[in-house]
Enzyme design. Structure first.
Site, PDB file in Angstrom:
ATOM      1  N   HIS A  14       0.706  -1.127  -0.032  1.00  0.00           N
ATOM      2  CA  HIS A  14       0.092  -0.048  -0.117  1.00  0.00           C
ATOM      3  C   HIS A  14       0.761   1.115  -0.048  1.00  0.00           C
ATOM      4  O   HIS A  14       0.258   2.255  -0.367  1.00  0.00           O
ATOM      5  CB  HIS A  14      -0.883   0.161   1.271  1.00  0.00           C
ATOM      6  CG  HIS A  14      -2.007  -1.030   1.367  1.00  0.00           C
ATOM      7  ND1 HIS A  14      -2.786  -1.233   0.422  1.00  0.00           N
ATOM      8  CD2 HIS A  14      -2.340  -2.072   2.130  1.00  0.00           C
ATOM      9  CE1 HIS A  14      -3.775  -2.213   0.615  1.00  0.00           C
ATOM     10  NE2 HIS A  14      -3.201  -2.938   1.873  1.00  0.00           N
ATOM     11  N   ASP A  22      -2.926 -11.075  -1.799  1.00  0.00           N
ATOM     12  CA  ASP A  22      -3.457 -10.417  -0.331  1.00  0.00           C
ATOM     13  C   ASP A  22      -5.029 -10.133  -0.557  1.00  0.00           C
ATOM     14  O   ASP A  22      -5.583  -9.712  -1.412  1.00  0.00           O
ATOM     15  CB  ASP A  22      -2.714  -9.325  -0.302  1.00  0.00           C
ATOM     16  CG  ASP A  22      -2.785  -8.779   1.019  1.00  0.00           C
ATOM     17  OD1 ASP A  22      -1.863  -8.622   1.905  1.00  0.00           O
ATOM     18  OD2 ASP A  22      -3.776  -8.152   1.440  1.00  0.00           O
ATOM     19  N   HIS A  36      -6.238  -7.679   0.439  1.00  0.00           N
ATOM     20  CA  HIS A  36      -6.493  -6.030   0.076  1.00  0.00           C
ATOM     21  C   HIS A  36      -6.080  -5.805  -1.466  1.00  0.00           C
ATOM     22  O   HIS A  36      -5.236  -6.534  -2.053  1.00  0.00           O
ATOM     23  CB  HIS A  36      -5.682  -5.528   1.133  1.00  0.00           C
ATOM     24  CG  HIS A  36      -6.476  -5.526   2.349  1.00  0.00           C
ATOM     25  ND1 HIS A  36      -5.888  -6.580   3.429  1.00  0.00           N
ATOM     26  CD2 HIS A  36      -7.352  -4.875   3.012  1.00  0.00           C
ATOM     27  CE1 HIS A  36      -6.529  -6.364   4.429  1.00  0.00           C
ATOM     28  NE2 HIS A  36      -7.324  -5.613   4.390  1.00  0.00           N
ATOM     29  N   ASP A  49      -3.879 -12.881   4.466  1.00  0.00           N
ATOM     30  CA  ASP A  49      -4.942 -12.514   4.770  1.00  0.00           C
ATOM     31  C   ASP A  49      -6.242 -12.956   3.952  1.00  0.00           C
ATOM     32  O   ASP A  49      -7.216 -12.517   4.320  1.00  0.00           O
ATOM     33  CB  ASP A  49      -5.143 -11.110   5.355  1.00  0.00           C
ATOM     34  CG  ASP A  49      -4.428 -10.174   4.339  1.00  0.00           C
ATOM     35  OD1 ASP A  49      -4.222 -10.543   2.951  1.00  0.00           O
ATOM     36  OD2 ASP A  49      -4.231  -8.874   4.173  1.00  0.00           O
TER      37      ASP A  49
HETATM   38  O1  V1P Z   1      -9.772   0.791   7.616  1.00  0.00           O
HETATM   39  C1  V1P Z   1      -8.599   1.434   7.670  1.00  0.00           C
HETATM   40  C2  V1P Z   1      -8.481   2.725   7.518  1.00  0.00           C
HETATM   41  C3  V1P Z   1      -8.669   3.579   8.841  1.00  0.00           C
HETATM   42  N1  V1P Z   1     -10.075   4.239   8.554  1.00  0.00           N
HETATM   43  C4  V1P Z   1      -9.896   5.698   8.521  1.00  0.00           C
HETATM   44  C5  V1P Z   1      -9.895   3.651   7.289  1.00  0.00           C
HETATM   45  N2  V1P Z   1      -7.471   0.607   7.669  1.00  0.00           N
HETATM   46  C6  V1P Z   1      -7.428  -0.570   7.747  1.00  0.00           C
HETATM   47  C7  V1P Z   1      -5.943  -1.036   6.959  1.00  0.00           C
HETATM   48  C8  V1P Z   1      -5.673  -2.241   6.562  1.00  0.00           C
HETATM   49  C9  V1P Z   1      -4.371  -2.556   6.025  1.00  0.00           C
HETATM   50  C10 V1P Z   1      -4.144  -4.052   5.347  1.00  0.00           C
HETATM   51  C11 V1P Z   1      -2.782  -4.165   5.084  1.00  0.00           C
HETATM   52  C12 V1P Z   1      -2.427  -5.360   4.302  1.00  0.00           C
HETATM   53  O2  V1P Z   1      -2.965  -5.262   2.790  1.00  0.00           O
HETATM   54  C13 V1P Z   1      -0.940  -5.168   3.564  1.00  0.00           C
HETATM   55  C14 V1P Z   1       0.155  -5.423   4.821  1.00  0.00           C
HETATM   56  O3  V1P Z   1      -2.873  -6.428   4.633  1.00  0.00           O
HETATM   57  C15 V1P Z   1      -7.371  -1.289   9.176  1.00  0.00           C
HETATM   58  C16 V1P Z   1      -8.171  -2.243   9.628  1.00  0.00           C
HETATM   59  C17 V1P Z   1      -9.169  -3.006   8.908  1.00  0.00           C
HETATM   60  N3  V1P Z   1      -9.860  -3.846   9.686  1.00  0.00           N
HETATM   61  O4  V1P Z   1      -9.019  -3.117   7.841  1.00  0.00           O
HETATM   62  N4  V1P Z   1      -6.825  -0.768  10.115  1.00  0.00           N
HETATM   63  C18 V1P Z   1      -7.141  -1.324  11.283  1.00  0.00           C
HETATM   64  N5  V1P Z   1      -7.899  -2.288  10.969  1.00  0.00           N
HETATM   65  C19 V1P Z   1      -6.596  -1.105  12.448  1.00  0.00           C
HETATM   66  C20 V1P Z   1      -7.079  -1.592  13.702  1.00  0.00           C
HETATM   67  C21 V1P Z   1      -6.520  -1.301  15.078  1.00  0.00           C
HETATM   68  C22 V1P Z   1      -5.623  -0.506  15.070  1.00  0.00           C
HETATM   69  C23 V1P Z   1      -4.869  -0.042  14.039  1.00  0.00           C
HETATM   70  C24 V1P Z   1      -5.429  -0.245  12.538  1.00  0.00           C
HETATM   71 ZN    ZN Z   2      -4.007  -7.333   3.265  1.00  0.00          ZN
HETATM   72 CA    CA Z   3      -4.758  -8.561  -3.653  1.00  0.00          CA
END
Ligand code: V1P
Ligand code: ZN
Ligand code: CA
EC number: 3.5.1.98
Length: 372
Positions: free
Chosen positions: A137, A172, A174, A261
């Site tokens: 990302h 992935d 995502h 994931d």
């Molecule tokens: O959904 C969001 C952002 C936060 N909002 C403003 C929108 N972020 C997700 C990020 C997911 C990243 C995935 C990375 C990868 O593709 C590659 C390494 O796997 C997110 C989520 C979720 N459930 O999607 N951030 C968090 N959860 C989070 C939870 C707790 C603490 C910090 C972040």
């Molecule tokens: Zn991911």
């Molecule tokens: Ca993908």
């Protein structure tokens, strides 16, 4: 199959000890668990194991803006409160926190992917593995979704020094938005991402209609999926699309991002894939016998991440692994069954036959516009 593939594997023991903070889903400790499971199965004796170099700021600046790289180098948990504007500008905070040794963490995972690409370029191996990489990302001037430096873009730029065309495949759960964006206007890299799309799922991009622009038109492929896809539909779709892409695009090298994931029961994911279903993609890509760079990515149920990437290391080495997990430092995480494979999940599969067929038709139609 090549008679015997030569595999280079990159790992630095320091990468597993960084901590994103309490409640953060990204646990680099999963890398340490993976490495120990690989050792427990004796796979290290069948490949060349290297500690990667720590990527230099100048190497990171091949893609990222120098001011962003400099800021990552300067910021730490003690001084971050002094830079609220920069923290916001570079999207550091909740998803991408500033933690102890953040820059060194970036140097290690990026160094691994760069080293992997260089060994492939110099024909020192057929396949190179960096499970710490795959942080798809990160943007030129922005951290995003737990990713700070985009090691995949840096690895692909390195491969482009030796290959006219590079294929990037991303399983992935995502969307691989950072890699897609980096090469959106060029036909020298074809990006293909399979991901969950819709319901505001992060990062929100990756519609089937996102196909690249200008010189890059038709060289970005997005496979947007809904919750609950299972092994059989995922593998069928993967094989159909990837075989057509390789036939038409004729890449000189392939980069495969193996985010775990997309497995069933992942803390952030929503697919039903078993480890066999996930690993089938690796097996299929390996069969093209092209220089192959394999990375990790997401994966938030740590014991399953370690299982998955160990199975995939075995596949890349053409080595069958017994299903009972051998004694190792982290054996307790694999209780109660201590088995290597995990089955698929049972959440409702919202990908109807007609939905999958319509996605496939649109993608194959776009591939017809590519010169060959
Ligand atoms: O959904 C969001 C952002 C936060 N909002 C403003 C929108 N972020 C997700 C990020 C997911 C990243 C995935 C990375 C990868 O593709 C590659 C390494 O796997 C997110 C989520 C979720 N459930 O999607 N951030 C968090 N959860 C989070 C939870 C707790 C603490 C910090 C972040
Ligand atoms: Zn991911
Ligand atoms: Ca993908």
């Amino acid at each position: 199959m090549r008679s015997k593939d030569k595999i280079s594997y990159f790992y630095d023991g320091d990468v597993g000890s960084v901590y994103f903070g309490p409640n953060h889903p990204m646990k680099p400790h999963r890398l340490c668990m993976t490495h120990h499971l690989i050792l427990a199965y004796g796979l290290h004796s069948k490949m060349e194991v290297y500690r990667p170099h720590k990527a230099y700021p100048i190497e990171m600046a091949q893609f990222h803006s120098p001011d962003y790289v400099e800021f990552l180098q300067r910021i730490n948990p003690e001084n971050q409160n002094l830079f609220p504007n920069e923290m916001a500008r570079y999207n550091l905070g909740e998803d991408c926190p500033v933690f102890e040794d953040l820059f060194e963490f970036c140097q290690i995972y990026a160094g691994g992917t760069i080293d992997a690409a260089r060994r492939l370029n110099n024909k020192l191996c057929d396949i190179a593995i960096n499970w710490a990489g795959g942080l798809h990302h990160a943007k030129k001037c922005d951290a995003s979704g737990f990713c700070y430096i985009n090691d995949l873009v840096l690895g692909i730029l390195e491969l482009l020094k030796h290959h006219p065309r590079v294929l990037y495949i991303d399983i992935d759960v995502h969307h691989g938005d950072g890699v897609e964006e980096a090469f959106y206007f060029t036909d020298r890299v074809m990006t293909v991402s399979f991901h969950k799309f819709g319901d505001k799922f992060f990062p929100g991009t990756g519609d089937v209609k996102e196909i690249g622009e200008r010189e890059g038109k038709f060289y970005a492929i997005n496979v947007p999926l809904k919750d609950g896809i299972d092994d059989s539909s995922f593998n069928r779709l993967f094989r159909t699309i990837i075989s057509k892409v390789v036939e038409i695009y004729q890449p000189g090298a392939i980069v495969l991002q193996c985010g775990a994931d997309s497995l069933a029961r992942d803390r952030l994911g929503c697919f039903n894939l078993s480890i066999d279903g996930h690993a089938e993609c690796v097996k299929f890509v390996k069969k093209f016998n092209l220089p192959l760079l394999v990375t990790g990515g997401g994966g938030y149920t740590k014991e399953n991440v370690a299982r998955c990437w160990t199975v995939e290391t075995g596949i890349l080495l053409d080595t069958e692994l017994p299903n009972e997990i051998p004694e190792n430092d982290y054996i307790k995480y694999f209780a109660p069954d201590f088995s290597l494979k995990i089955p698929g999940g049972h959440i409702e599969n919202l990908n109807t036959k007609s939905y999958i067929s319509s996605i496939k038709v649109q993608i194959l139609e776009n591939l017809r516009f590519i010169q060959h």
